[in-house]
Design a protein around this motif. Structure first.
Motif, short mmCIF file in Angstrom:
data_model
loop_
_atom_site.label_atom_id
_atom_site.label_comp_id
_atom_site.label_asym_id
_atom_site.label_seq_id
_atom_site.Cartn_x
_atom_site.Cartn_y
_atom_site.Cartn_z
N LEU A 100 -4.73 17.03 -0.95
CA LEU A 100 -4.65 15.57 -1.02
C LEU A 100 -3.21 15.11 -0.79
CD1 LEU A 100 -5.91 12.81 -1.63
CD2 LEU A 100 -5.50 13.26 -4.06
N ALA A 101 -2.25 15.76 -1.46
CA ALA A 101 -0.85 15.38 -1.28
C ALA A 101 -0.39 15.65 0.14
CB ALA A 101 0.02 16.15 -2.28
N ARG A 102 -0.82 16.77 0.71
CA ARG A 102 -0.39 17.15 2.06
C ARG A 102 -0.94 16.21 3.11
NH1 ARG A 102 -2.33 21.76 1.81
NH2 ARG A 102 -4.22 21.52 3.06
N ARG A 103 -2.18 15.79 2.94
CA ARG A 103 -2.84 14.99 3.98
C ARG A 103 -2.70 13.50 3.78
NH1 ARG A 103 -8.74 17.34 4.44
NH2 ARG A 103 -8.89 15.53 5.81
N THR A 104 -2.14 13.07 2.65
CA THR A 104 -1.92 11.65 2.41
C THR A 104 -0.60 11.22 3.05
OG1 THR A 104 -3.18 11.66 0.34
CG2 THR A 104 -1.58 9.88 0.63
N ASP A 105 -0.62 10.11 3.74
CA ASP A 105 0.61 9.56 4.33
C ASP A 105 1.66 9.41 3.23
OD1 ASP A 105 2.59 7.67 5.23
OD2 ASP A 105 1.19 6.97 6.75
N PRO A 106 2.89 9.88 3.47
CA PRO A 106 3.92 9.77 2.43
C PRO A 106 4.08 8.35 1.89
CG PRO A 106 4.68 11.23 4.16
CD PRO A 106 3.37 10.64 4.64
N ALA A 107 3.86 7.36 2.75
CA ALA A 107 3.98 5.97 2.30
C ALA A 107 2.90 5.60 1.29
CB ALA A 107 3.93 5.02 3.50
N GLN A 108 1.85 6.42 1.22
CA GLN A 108 0.74 6.16 0.28
C GLN A 108 0.72 7.13 -0.89
OE1 GLN A 108 -1.21 3.44 0.68
NE2 GLN A 108 0.19 3.01 2.37
N HIS A 109 1.79 7.89 -1.08
CA HIS A 109 1.82 8.85 -2.18
C HIS A 109 1.76 8.17 -3.55
CE1 HIS A 109 3.20 12.95 -0.36
NE2 HIS A 109 2.10 12.48 0.19
N TRP A 110 2.08 6.90 -3.59
CA TRP A 110 1.99 6.18 -4.86
C TRP A 110 0.54 6.11 -5.36
CZ3 TRP A 110 -1.04 1.81 -5.14
CH2 TRP A 110 -1.37 1.20 -3.92
N THR A 111 -0.46 6.33 -4.46
CA THR A 111 -1.87 6.30 -4.88
C THR A 111 -2.31 7.60 -5.53
OG1 THR A 111 -2.71 7.11 -2.75
CG2 THR A 111 -2.41 4.73 -2.97
N LEU A 112 -1.55 8.67 -5.41
CA LEU A 112 -1.99 9.97 -5.90
C LEU A 112 -2.33 9.98 -7.38
CD1 LEU A 112 0.35 12.37 -3.87
CD2 LEU A 112 -2.01 11.69 -3.36
N PRO A 113 -1.55 9.30 -8.25
CA PRO A 113 -1.95 9.27 -9.67
C PRO A 113 -3.32 8.64 -9.90
CG PRO A 113 0.35 8.64 -9.43
CD PRO A 113 -0.22 8.68 -8.05
N ALA A 114 -3.73 7.73 -9.03
CA ALA A 114 -5.06 7.13 -9.18
C ALA A 114 -6.15 8.17 -8.97
CB ALA A 114 -5.23 5.98 -8.20
N PHE A 115 -5.95 9.07 -8.01
CA PHE A 115 -6.95 10.10 -7.76
C PHE A 115 -6.93 11.17 -8.85
CE2 PHE A 115 -6.41 8.11 -3.63
CZ PHE A 115 -7.73 7.85 -3.32
N ALA A 116 -5.76 11.43 -9.42
CA ALA A 116 -5.69 12.34 -10.56
C ALA A 116 -6.45 11.74 -11.75
CB ALA A 116 -4.23 12.62 -10.92
N ARG A 117 -6.28 10.46 -11.96
CA ARG A 117 -7.01 9.78 -13.04
C ARG A 117 -8.51 9.80 -12.77
NH1 ARG A 117 -6.30 3.32 -14.48
NH2 ARG A 117 -8.07 3.19 -15.93
N TYR A 118 -8.91 9.61 -11.53
CA TYR A 118 -10.32 9.66 -11.14
C TYR A 118 -10.93 11.02 -11.47
CZ TYR A 118 -14.23 8.94 -7.77
OH TYR A 118 -15.45 8.79 -7.15
N ASP A 119 -10.21 12.08 -11.14
CA ASP A 119 -10.69 13.42 -11.43
C ASP A 119 -10.86 13.63 -12.94
OD1 ASP A 119 -10.85 14.14 -8.79
OD2 ASP A 119 -8.95 15.22 -8.76
N GLU A 120 -9.90 13.11 -13.69
CA GLU A 120 -9.91 13.32 -15.14
C GLU A 120 -10.98 12.47 -15.83
OE1 GLU A 120 -6.96 12.71 -19.02
OE2 GLU A 120 -6.14 12.62 -17.00
N GLN A 121 -11.06 11.20 -15.46
CA GLN A 121 -11.92 10.28 -16.19
C GLN A 121 -13.36 10.25 -15.69
OE1 GLN A 121 -10.09 6.40 -16.41
NE2 GLN A 121 -8.38 7.13 -17.64
N VAL A 122 -13.55 10.38 -14.38
CA VAL A 122 -14.90 10.31 -13.81
C VAL A 122 -15.46 11.70 -13.54
CG1 VAL A 122 -16.25 9.53 -11.82
CG2 VAL A 122 -14.50 8.04 -12.82
N GLY A 123 -14.61 12.60 -13.05
CA GLY A 123 -15.09 13.92 -12.68
C GLY A 123 -16.07 13.85 -11.52
N PRO A 124 -15.62 13.44 -10.32
CA PRO A 124 -16.56 13.29 -9.20
C PRO A 124 -17.30 14.57 -8.85
CG PRO A 124 -14.27 13.21 -8.45
CD PRO A 124 -14.25 13.11 -9.94
#
Length: 207
Positions: free
Chosen positions: A163-187
Motif C-alpha cells: 500500500l505504501a509503495r503503490r500509493t502516490d507520495p502526495a497521498q501518503h497522508w491517507t495511509l493512517p486511514a487505511f491502518a485504522r480501517y484494518d484495525e477497526q473494521v477488519g475488511p
C-alpha cells in the motif's frame, strides 16, 4: 485458509460466475472495496462486459461520484486522515440514491452520480433504471463496516508495504486511514471475497 493465484482475467471470470449464481431474481449489488492504489475501478470495469454477455444488465457506479462537498470533506484540513476515513464519502446519498432503490422491493431507479468533486457542484447525471436481474457494480475505498447493503462484497487486500509503495507520495497522508480501517473494521473478515492484490498482475483468491 488456502490462497489460489489467478490471472486478472480468471479472477474477473470467477467473480462473474459467482455473481450470476447468486439466488433470486432481484437485482444484485456488488461492492468492490480497495484503496485507490489497488485501483478497484479496474476490476469493477472488467466485470461489466462479461455480465452483459450473460444477459445481465449492469449499472456501474464509483464512489468518487458520491463524495461530500469540499466544505465538509476539508473542514479539518486537506490532509486529515480521520476526515478522509469518516467524512469524505456521502454514505447517506449513496444508500438513498443507489443501493436502496436497487435492493429488494426497490424502484430500480438509481442516480449513478451525485456530486462532482472536481467542480464541487451537484452532478447533472440522469436517473437510470436497472431492471430485475440486473447487476450494480460499485467501486470505492473504505466501503465496509458502514452498513452499505450489498449481495456480494469483494476486498482487494494490499499489505502495508505494498500500500505504501503503490500509493502516490502526495497521498501518503491517507495511509493512517487505511491502518485504522484494518484495525477497526477488519475488511479481511468483513468481506465475502478476499483478493490479495499486492501485484495486480498476479492476484490471489483467499479461500
Amino acid at each position: 485458509m488456502r490462497v489460489r493465484p489467478l490471472s486478472p482475467d480468471t479472477l474477473a471470470g470467477e467473480l462473474v460466475e459467482r455473481i450470476d449464481a447468486l439466488p433470486g431474481s432481484d437485482r444484485v449489488r456488488v461492492l468492490i472495496d480497495g484503496a485507490p492504489a489497488a485501483h478497484p475501478e479496474r476490476l469493477a470495469d472488467a466485470l461489466v462486459e462479461p455480465l452483459r454477455l450473460l444477459g445481465r444488465p449492469v449499472l456501474r457506479v464509483s464512489t468518487v461520484d458520491f463524495l461530500r462537498p469540499a466544505s465538509l470533506r476539508f473542514e479539518r484540513g486537506h490532509t486529515d486522515p480521520d476526515s478522509y476515513y469518516e467524512d469524505w464519502l456521502d454514505v447517506g446519498g449513496l444508500t438513498r440514491e443507489v443501493l436502496a432503490p436497487l435492493g429488494p422491493g426497490g424502484s430500480g431507479r438509481a442516480l449513478p452520480a451525485l456530486w462532482n468533486a472536481a467542480t464541487d457542484r451537484a452532478s447533472r447525471a440522469e436517473y437510470e433504471t436497472l431492471p430485475p436481474g440486473g447487476v450494480l457494480v460499485v467501486d470505492g475505498a473504505l466501503l465496509l463496516g458502514r452498513g452499505l447493503p450489498a449481495e456480494l462484497t469483494v476486498h482487494l487486500r494490499l499489505s502495508a508495504a505494498a500500500l505504501a509503495r503503490r500509493t502516490d507520495p502526495a497521498q501518503h497522508w491517507t495511509l493512517p486511514a487505511f491502518a485504522r480501517y484494518d484495525e477497526q473494521v477488519g475488511p479481511d473478515r468483513a468481506a465475502q471475497v478476499i483478493v490479495r492484490y499486492d501485484d495486480p498482475l498476479r492476484p490471489a483468491l483467499v479461500m
